[in-house]
Design an enzyme around this catalytic site. Structure first.
Site, PDB file in Angstrom:
ATOM      1  N   LYS A  52     -26.477   2.557  31.228  1.00 10.81           N
ATOM      2  CA  LYS A  52     -25.280   2.794  32.391  1.00 10.81           C
ATOM      3  C   LYS A  52     -25.549   2.293  33.478  1.00 10.81           C
ATOM      4  CE  LYS A  52     -23.266   6.237  29.331  1.00 10.81           C
ATOM      5  NZ  LYS A  52     -22.749   7.465  29.221  1.00 10.81           N
ATOM      6  N   GLN A  96     -23.218  13.343  31.661  1.00 14.61           N
ATOM      7  CA  GLN A  96     -23.736  12.846  30.441  1.00 14.61           C
ATOM      8  C   GLN A  96     -23.781  14.114  29.611  1.00 14.61           C
ATOM      9  OE1 GLN A  96     -24.373   9.725  29.360  1.00 14.61           O
ATOM     10  NE2 GLN A  96     -24.710  10.371  27.190  1.00 14.61           N
ATOM     11  N   ASP A 119     -14.758   8.900  31.781  1.00 10.22           N
ATOM     12  CA  ASP A 119     -14.778   9.165  30.304  1.00 10.22           C
ATOM     13  C   ASP A 119     -13.534   9.490  29.570  1.00 10.22           C
ATOM     14  OD1 ASP A 119     -17.354   9.022  29.326  1.00 10.22           O
ATOM     15  OD2 ASP A 119     -18.034  11.140  30.473  1.00 10.22           O
TER      16      ASP A 119
HETATM   17  N1  GUN Z   1     -22.487  11.550  25.398  1.00  9.61           N
HETATM   18  C1  GUN Z   1     -22.492  10.747  24.149  1.00  9.61           C
HETATM   19  N2  GUN Z   1     -21.497  10.015  24.368  1.00  9.61           N
HETATM   20  C2  GUN Z   1     -20.941  10.145  25.397  1.00  9.61           C
HETATM   21  C3  GUN Z   1     -20.034   9.556  26.319  1.00  9.61           C
HETATM   22  O1  GUN Z   1     -19.313   8.641  26.131  1.00  9.61           O
HETATM   23  N3  GUN Z   1     -19.704  10.027  27.551  1.00  9.61           N
HETATM   24  C4  GUN Z   1     -20.654  11.084  28.272  1.00  9.61           C
HETATM   25  N4  GUN Z   1     -20.496  11.541  29.242  1.00  9.61           N
HETATM   26  N5  GUN Z   1     -21.588  11.857  27.464  1.00  9.61           N
HETATM   27  C5  GUN Z   1     -21.793  11.205  26.262  1.00  9.61           C
END
Ligand code: GUN
Length: 284
Positions: A52, A96, A119
């Site tokens: 990211k 996350q 998200d």
């Molecule tokens: N963990 C797995 N996929 C995601 C996601 O799309 N966003 C976040 N914040 N954590 C994750």
């Protein structure tokens, strides 16, 4: 022989467009900024967070990483979210998941300013998606829709089967297919006759989290098969929820793992961060 839905290629196109948009916004005095928060040492989460950050650098988005120790308390995490909610340079906040077990992810998500919720996990954004009136879409389902669009694959009127009902993927995926006028079925661990239902799918989306769960007998010849899984097989090799070698010869389109949905997810996060910056600057 199925045609590959190449997430790397489509993702690169999305990122090029995102980079252009960021450059334009910067000329208007707005720099999108993303804060990524990671708690503990989950190795998979570490890889996602690094990817990211890399994507932000690639498209010109300012980013900050907050890497907190495993024993971080709920209050410390909430205090950080509150600080980021107020921080001018930060347009988007991503915590996350999964969080360590002693932390309450629902409360943390609820604390994020909905206009910074890149998200799209906050109840306000989830509700807006249900109503079809939204600014942000959850990144993985949005990435799947973008992949379908990249090949002009029609959804309208098609039988769409989503395997998995998670809040992150399965449920919003079903809603986005419905928005495109698909006829949607959600299957899950209690579904009876799962293979039969899958065999009726024109578009089959696997988001189960089980290596090679979708076998050839579950796929209608000519179906579009989307694999959201990211698992390790018995030899420790990365693989999806679909038995790719067996299904690829009968599908019309299929996503590889890796290189399918994964890269799209991060590109959609870039789009959401730009949207968040626009929202906050009232530049829609
Ligand atoms: N963990 C797995 N996929 C995601 C996601 O799309 N966003 C976040 N914040 N954590 C994750």
């Amino acid at each position: 022989m199925a045609k590959l839905l190449n997430g790397k290629e489509v993702s690169a196109q999305v990122r090029r467009a995102a980079a252009e948009e960021v450059a334009q916004l910067k000329q208007q005095g707005v720099t999108p900024g993303l804060a990524v928060v990671i708690v503990g040492n989950d190795p998979a989460s570490r890889v996602y967070v690094n990817n990211k950050k890399k994507a932000c650098a690639e498209v010109g988005i300012y980013s900050e990483e907050y890497s907190l120790p495993e024993q971080t308390t709920q209050q410390e995490l909430l205090d950080l979210v509150e600080k980021l909610n107020k921080k001018q340079e930060i347009s988007g906040i991503l915590v996350q998941l999964p969080l360590p077990k002693h932390l309450d992810d629902k409360a943390v998500i609820a604390a994020i300013d909905p206009s910074k919720d890149v998200d799209a996990f906050h109840t306000q954004n989830v509700g807006r998606i249900m109503l079809g009136d939204y600014h942000f879409l959850p990144c993985t389902p949005a990435g799947v829709m973008e992949l379908l669009r990249s090949e002009d694959i029609p959804v309208e009127g098609k039988n769409c089967v989503v395997i998995g009902r998670s809040n992150i993927v399965g449920k919003p995926m079903a809603m986005l297919l419905l928005h495109q006028n698909g006829t949607v079925t959600i299957c899950h661990s209690r579904t009876q006759n799962l293979a039969d239902i899958c065999r009726g799918a024109d578009i089959l989306v696997a988001a189960v989290g089980k290596a090679k769960f979708v076998t050839a007998d579950m796929v209608k010849p000519g179906a579009v098969v989307i694999d959201v899984g990211m698992n390790r097989d018995e030899n420790g090799k990365l693989c999806g929820d679909v038995d790719f070698a067996a299904v690829e010869p009968i599908a019309s389109y299929i996503t590889p793992v890796p290189g399918g949905v994964g890269p799209m997810t991060i590109s959609m996060l870039m789009k959401n961060t730009i949207m968040a910056a626009r929202l906050q600057a009232k530049l829609l």
